[in-house]
Write a protein that holds these residues in place. Sequence first.
Motif, mmCIF file in Angstrom:
data_model
loop_
_atom_site.group_PDB
_atom_site.id
_atom_site.type_symbol
_atom_site.label_atom_id
_atom_site.label_comp_id
_atom_site.label_asym_id
_atom_site.label_seq_id
_atom_site.Cartn_x
_atom_site.Cartn_y
_atom_site.Cartn_z
ATOM 1 N N LYS A 79 0.679 -1.231 -0.127
ATOM 2 C CA LYS A 79 -0.062 -0.054 -0.033
ATOM 3 C C LYS A 79 0.877 1.184 -0.180
ATOM 4 O O LYS A 79 2.077 1.268 0.431
ATOM 5 N N ASP A 82 -1.027 6.483 1.933
ATOM 6 C CA ASP A 82 -2.358 6.784 2.215
ATOM 7 C C ASP A 82 -3.269 5.736 2.531
ATOM 8 O O ASP A 82 -4.368 5.807 2.673
ATOM 9 N N GLY A 83 -2.602 4.420 2.455
ATOM 10 C CA GLY A 83 -3.210 3.327 2.812
ATOM 11 C C GLY A 83 -4.009 2.715 1.537
ATOM 12 O O GLY A 83 -4.774 1.897 1.614
ATOM 13 N N LYS A 84 -3.505 2.984 0.236
ATOM 14 C CA LYS A 84 -4.431 2.761 -0.740
ATOM 15 C C LYS A 84 -3.475 1.412 -1.381
ATOM 16 O O LYS A 84 -2.370 1.598 -1.516
ATOM 17 N N TYR A 85 -4.141 0.558 -1.881
ATOM 18 C CA TYR A 85 -3.586 -0.602 -2.500
ATOM 19 C C TYR A 85 -2.654 -0.318 -3.669
ATOM 20 O O TYR A 85 -3.572 0.284 -4.536
ATOM 21 N N THR A 107 -8.650 2.183 -0.729
ATOM 22 C CA THR A 107 -8.369 1.820 0.852
ATOM 23 C C THR A 107 -8.978 0.741 1.199
ATOM 24 O O THR A 107 -9.930 0.320 0.566
ATOM 25 N N ASN A 108 -8.810 0.130 2.344
ATOM 26 C CA ASN A 108 -9.576 -1.047 2.873
ATOM 27 C C ASN A 108 -11.150 -0.579 3.037
ATOM 28 O O ASN A 108 -12.145 -1.191 2.677
ATOM 29 N N ALA A 126 -7.799 -2.039 8.457
ATOM 30 C CA ALA A 126 -7.533 -0.402 8.577
ATOM 31 C C ALA A 126 -7.144 0.065 10.001
ATOM 32 O O ALA A 126 -6.203 0.930 9.905
ATOM 33 N N ASP A 129 -3.339 -1.429 10.259
ATOM 34 C CA ASP A 129 -2.560 -0.176 9.385
ATOM 35 C C ASP A 129 -2.093 0.787 10.298
ATOM 36 O O ASP A 129 -1.107 1.350 10.275
#
Length: 160
Positions: A79, A82-85, A107-108, A126, A129
Amino acid sequence: MRYNFNQYYFKDGIVFGTCKDASNTLFLTMAIIIIVLIIFIAILVTNLRKIKLEEDILTQNNKQLRNLMNALPDIICFKDSDGKYISMNKTCKDVLELDSQSYIGKTNIDLVEFIPKHEKVLRNFANSDKIAWKKGESRNEEVIIMSNGEEKVFDVIKVP
């Protein structure tokens, strides 16, 4: 210093002369410029070949890494900050029941819309993370109920 001139006469009586020495100097300057350009082009072509070779090696390495990731039974994903895959292996896609590339840039929490039955798991992802970002690493067990009703337990290690 004495210069040798070539003289040319035009119809209207104007005399135009060129200095042979100046012509030679101009010719040598042009020849040097052409040689420098040829050398520059040769260096450029060589560098482009090296870049292409490095790109081919990088592509091959990425393929090998992808094959290795997909061969493992563990969940592996990358990721951004920003936590985006960015990427995930086949096991992760299978567990979350995702098609090929639909997860990229999400994101999740974004994925909850697409796979609401995994909402609890995605929210847990999330939260863990966030912990990993704060602590620099986290490790926990994730229990996921598969679509066939089977319960799978994963030892999840997250490193930002």
